[in-house]
Design a protein around this motif. Structure first.
Motif, PDB file in Angstrom:
ATOM      1  N   MET A   1     -39.858  16.363 -42.654  1.00 17.63           N
ATOM      2  CA  MET A   1     -39.728  17.555 -41.715  1.00 17.63           C
ATOM      3  C   MET A   1     -40.719  17.788 -40.670  1.00 17.63           C
ATOM      4  O   MET A   1     -41.756  17.089 -40.643  1.00 17.63           O
ATOM      5  CB  MET A   1     -40.104  18.895 -42.724  1.00 17.63           C
ATOM      6  N   MET A   2     -40.347  17.909 -39.412  1.00 22.44           N
ATOM      7  CA  MET A   2     -41.087  18.024 -38.422  1.00 22.44           C
ATOM      8  C   MET A   2     -42.041  19.134 -38.249  1.00 22.44           C
ATOM      9  O   MET A   2     -41.754  20.542 -38.543  1.00 22.44           O
ATOM     10  CB  MET A   2     -40.076  18.257 -37.041  1.00 22.44           C
ATOM     11  N   ARG A   3     -43.211  18.958 -37.830  1.00 19.81           N
ATOM     12  CA  ARG A   3     -44.230  19.935 -37.694  1.00 19.81           C
ATOM     13  C   ARG A   3     -44.631  20.034 -36.392  1.00 19.81           C
ATOM     14  O   ARG A   3     -46.149  20.262 -36.175  1.00 19.81           O
ATOM     15  CB  ARG A   3     -45.336  19.750 -38.938  1.00 19.81           C
ATOM     16  N   ALA A   4     -43.984  19.889 -35.534  1.00 26.85           N
ATOM     17  CA  ALA A   4     -44.567  19.568 -33.826  1.00 26.85           C
ATOM     18  C   ALA A   4     -45.183  21.045 -33.529  1.00 26.85           C
ATOM     19  O   ALA A   4     -44.537  22.333 -33.754  1.00 26.85           O
ATOM     20  CB  ALA A   4     -43.528  19.505 -33.019  1.00 26.85           C
ATOM     21  N   GLY A   5     -46.138  20.988 -32.931  1.00 28.38           N
ATOM     22  CA  GLY A   5     -46.896  22.327 -32.708  1.00 28.38           C
ATOM     23  C   GLY A   5     -46.196  22.438 -31.438  1.00 28.38           C
ATOM     24  O   GLY A   5     -45.496  21.926 -30.558  1.00 28.38           O
ATOM     25  N   PHE A   6     -46.548  24.052 -30.954  1.00 30.84           N
ATOM     26  CA  PHE A   6     -46.041  24.636 -29.680  1.00 30.84           C
ATOM     27  C   PHE A   6     -46.720  23.845 -28.414  1.00 30.84           C
ATOM     28  O   PHE A   6     -45.852  23.722 -27.646  1.00 30.84           O
ATOM     29  CB  PHE A   6     -45.959  25.957 -29.528  1.00 30.84           C
ATOM     30  N   LYS A   7     -47.845  23.509 -28.672  1.00 32.94           N
ATOM     31  CA  LYS A   7     -48.289  22.669 -27.146  1.00 32.94           C
ATOM     32  C   LYS A   7     -47.526  21.396 -27.083  1.00 32.94           C
ATOM     33  O   LYS A   7     -47.245  21.026 -25.895  1.00 32.94           O
ATOM     34  CB  LYS A   7     -49.899  22.390 -27.733  1.00 32.94           C
ATOM     35  N   LYS A   8     -47.297  20.740 -28.057  1.00 35.17           N
ATOM     36  CA  LYS A   8     -46.362  19.477 -27.939  1.00 35.17           C
ATOM     37  C   LYS A   8     -44.953  20.034 -27.329  1.00 35.17           C
ATOM     38  O   LYS A   8     -44.556  19.372 -26.315  1.00 35.17           O
ATOM     39  CB  LYS A   8     -46.204  18.749 -29.168  1.00 35.17           C
ATOM     40  N   ILE A   9     -44.304  20.818 -27.859  1.00 35.91           N
ATOM     41  CA  ILE A   9     -43.064  21.363 -27.449  1.00 35.91           C
ATOM     42  C   ILE A   9     -43.186  21.727 -26.045  1.00 35.91           C
ATOM     43  O   ILE A   9     -42.284  21.597 -25.272  1.00 35.91           O
ATOM     44  CB  ILE A   9     -42.451  22.414 -28.519  1.00 35.91           C
ATOM     45  N   ASN A  10     -44.356  22.649 -25.676  1.00 35.69           N
ATOM     46  CA  ASN A  10     -44.150  23.075 -24.187  1.00 35.69           C
ATOM     47  C   ASN A  10     -44.497  21.886 -23.421  1.00 35.69           C
ATOM     48  O   ASN A  10     -44.151  22.048 -22.099  1.00 35.69           O
ATOM     49  CB  ASN A  10     -45.404  24.128 -24.281  1.00 35.69           C
ATOM     50  N   THR A  11     -45.191  20.907 -23.747  1.00 33.85           N
ATOM     51  CA  THR A  11     -45.521  19.777 -22.723  1.00 33.85           C
ATOM     52  C   THR A  11     -44.535  18.998 -22.599  1.00 33.85           C
ATOM     53  O   THR A  11     -43.872  18.682 -21.543  1.00 33.85           O
ATOM     54  CB  THR A  11     -46.517  18.931 -23.575  1.00 33.85           C
ATOM     55  N   PHE A  12     -43.267  18.767 -23.611  1.00 32.85           N
ATOM     56  CA  PHE A  12     -42.192  18.266 -23.540  1.00 32.85           C
ATOM     57  C   PHE A  12     -41.380  19.050 -22.333  1.00 32.85           C
ATOM     58  O   PHE A  12     -40.509  18.554 -21.535  1.00 32.85           O
ATOM     59  CB  PHE A  12     -41.253  18.276 -24.785  1.00 32.85           C
ATOM     60  N   LEU A  13     -41.089  20.549 -22.485  1.00 34.54           N
ATOM     61  CA  LEU A  13     -40.370  21.307 -21.831  1.00 34.54           C
ATOM     62  C   LEU A  13     -40.864  21.009 -20.143  1.00 34.54           C
ATOM     63  O   LEU A  13     -40.208  20.885 -19.386  1.00 34.54           O
ATOM     64  CB  LEU A  13     -40.768  22.693 -21.925  1.00 34.54           C
ATOM     65  N   MET A  14     -42.288  20.880 -20.143  1.00 32.19           N
ATOM     66  CA  MET A  14     -42.891  20.820 -18.790  1.00 32.19           C
ATOM     67  C   MET A  14     -42.451  19.853 -18.110  1.00 32.19           C
ATOM     68  O   MET A  14     -42.158  19.594 -17.083  1.00 32.19           O
ATOM     69  CB  MET A  14     -44.274  21.333 -18.989  1.00 32.19           C
ATOM     70  N   VAL A  15     -42.495  18.585 -18.991  1.00 33.64           N
ATOM     71  CA  VAL A  15     -42.148  17.172 -18.439  1.00 33.64           C
ATOM     72  C   VAL A  15     -40.741  17.223 -17.749  1.00 33.64           C
ATOM     73  O   VAL A  15     -40.420  16.693 -16.768  1.00 33.64           O
ATOM     74  CB  VAL A  15     -42.349  16.070 -19.386  1.00 33.64           C
ATOM     75  N   VAL A  16     -39.713  17.841 -18.829  1.00 39.82           N
ATOM     76  CA  VAL A  16     -38.186  17.774 -18.504  1.00 39.82           C
ATOM     77  C   VAL A  16     -38.117  18.785 -17.163  1.00 39.82           C
ATOM     78  O   VAL A  16     -37.587  18.382 -16.278  1.00 39.82           O
ATOM     79  CB  VAL A  16     -37.605  18.451 -19.600  1.00 39.82           C
ATOM     80  N   GLU A  17     -39.069  19.778 -16.956  1.00 46.46           N
ATOM     81  CA  GLU A  17     -38.784  20.780 -16.100  1.00 46.46           C
ATOM     82  C   GLU A  17     -39.325  20.309 -14.688  1.00 46.46           C
ATOM     83  O   GLU A  17     -38.776  20.629 -13.637  1.00 46.46           O
ATOM     84  CB  GLU A  17     -39.213  22.167 -16.100  1.00 46.46           C
ATOM     85  N   THR A  18     -40.313  19.593 -14.705  1.00 44.44           N
ATOM     86  CA  THR A  18     -40.846  19.038 -13.611  1.00 44.44           C
ATOM     87  C   THR A  18     -40.476  17.617 -13.129  1.00 44.44           C
ATOM     88  O   THR A  18     -40.658  17.097 -12.098  1.00 44.44           O
ATOM     89  CB  THR A  18     -42.490  19.018 -13.761  1.00 44.44           C
ATOM     90  N   GLY A  19     -40.070  16.805 -14.325  1.00 49.99           N
ATOM     91  CA  GLY A  19     -39.739  15.438 -13.960  1.00 49.99           C
ATOM     92  C   GLY A  19     -40.860  14.444 -13.783  1.00 49.99           C
ATOM     93  O   GLY A  19     -40.701  12.949 -13.517  1.00 49.99           O
ATOM     94  N   SER A  20     -42.197  14.956 -14.197  1.00 44.98           N
ATOM     95  CA  SER A  20     -43.245  14.238 -14.035  1.00 44.98           C
ATOM     96  C   SER A  20     -44.302  14.499 -14.923  1.00 44.98           C
ATOM     97  O   SER A  20     -44.467  15.609 -15.129  1.00 44.98           O
ATOM     98  CB  SER A  20     -43.587  14.335 -12.407  1.00 44.98           C
ATOM     99  N   PHE A  21     -44.935  13.341 -15.442  1.00 42.07           N
ATOM    100  CA  PHE A  21     -46.147  13.601 -16.339  1.00 42.07           C
ATOM    101  C   PHE A  21     -47.181  14.309 -15.523  1.00 42.07           C
ATOM    102  O   PHE A  21     -47.858  15.075 -15.972  1.00 42.07           O
ATOM    103  CB  PHE A  21     -46.516  12.210 -16.861  1.00 42.07           C
ATOM    104  N   GLU A  22     -47.474  13.782 -14.284  1.00 45.11           N
ATOM    105  CA  GLU A  22     -48.529  14.141 -13.336  1.00 45.11           C
ATOM    106  C   GLU A  22     -48.350  15.702 -13.023  1.00 45.11           C
ATOM    107  O   GLU A  22     -49.218  16.316 -13.147  1.00 45.11           O
ATOM    108  CB  GLU A  22     -48.584  13.338 -12.158  1.00 45.11           C
ATOM    109  N   GLU A  23     -47.335  16.057 -12.727  1.00 43.94           N
ATOM    110  CA  GLU A  23     -46.883  17.477 -12.440  1.00 43.94           C
ATOM    111  C   GLU A  23     -47.104  18.257 -13.669  1.00 43.94           C
ATOM    112  O   GLU A  23     -47.642  19.387 -13.480  1.00 43.94           O
ATOM    113  CB  GLU A  23     -45.754  17.696 -11.696  1.00 43.94           C
TER     114      GLU A  23
END
Length: 92
Positions: A1-23
């Motif tokens: 079962m996945m136990r991903a915290g919201f910080k990880k999920i929010n980080t994923f969302l931000m990378v997708v939305e910005t297209g960049s690890f740096e941004e």
């Protein structure tokens, strides 16, 4: 079962939305290496690669599916935060 915290999920969302690890790192007030660590940890928990690490960063096919669920989770979290942070007459 996945136990991903919201910080990880929010980080994923931000990378997708910005297209960049740096941004994403700038917007989250963390380092790009912390973004990378969170995403790697999330991918390990999910058991799938979620992001193609190129410029711009884009989600994989599984990442697209995960993105839709992550958006829904973020919306629910915001609704929950609003419900418990707003004062009503019952709270007085």
């Amino acid at each position: 079962m996945m136990r991903a915290g919201f910080k990880k999920i929010n980080t994923f969302l931000m990378v997708v939305e910005t297209g960049s690890f740096e941004e994403a790192a700038k917007r989250l007030y963390i380092t790009p290496s912390a973004v990378s660590l969170r995403l790697s940890s999330l991918e390990n928990e999910v058991g799938e690669k979620l992001i193609l690490r190129r410029r711009p960063c884009v989600p994989t096919a599984k990442g697209e599916i995960f993105y839709q669920y992550a958006l829904a989770l973020r919306d629910v979290k915001l609704q929950l935060d609003n419900a418990f942070n707003s004062k009503t007459a019952d709270d007085k």
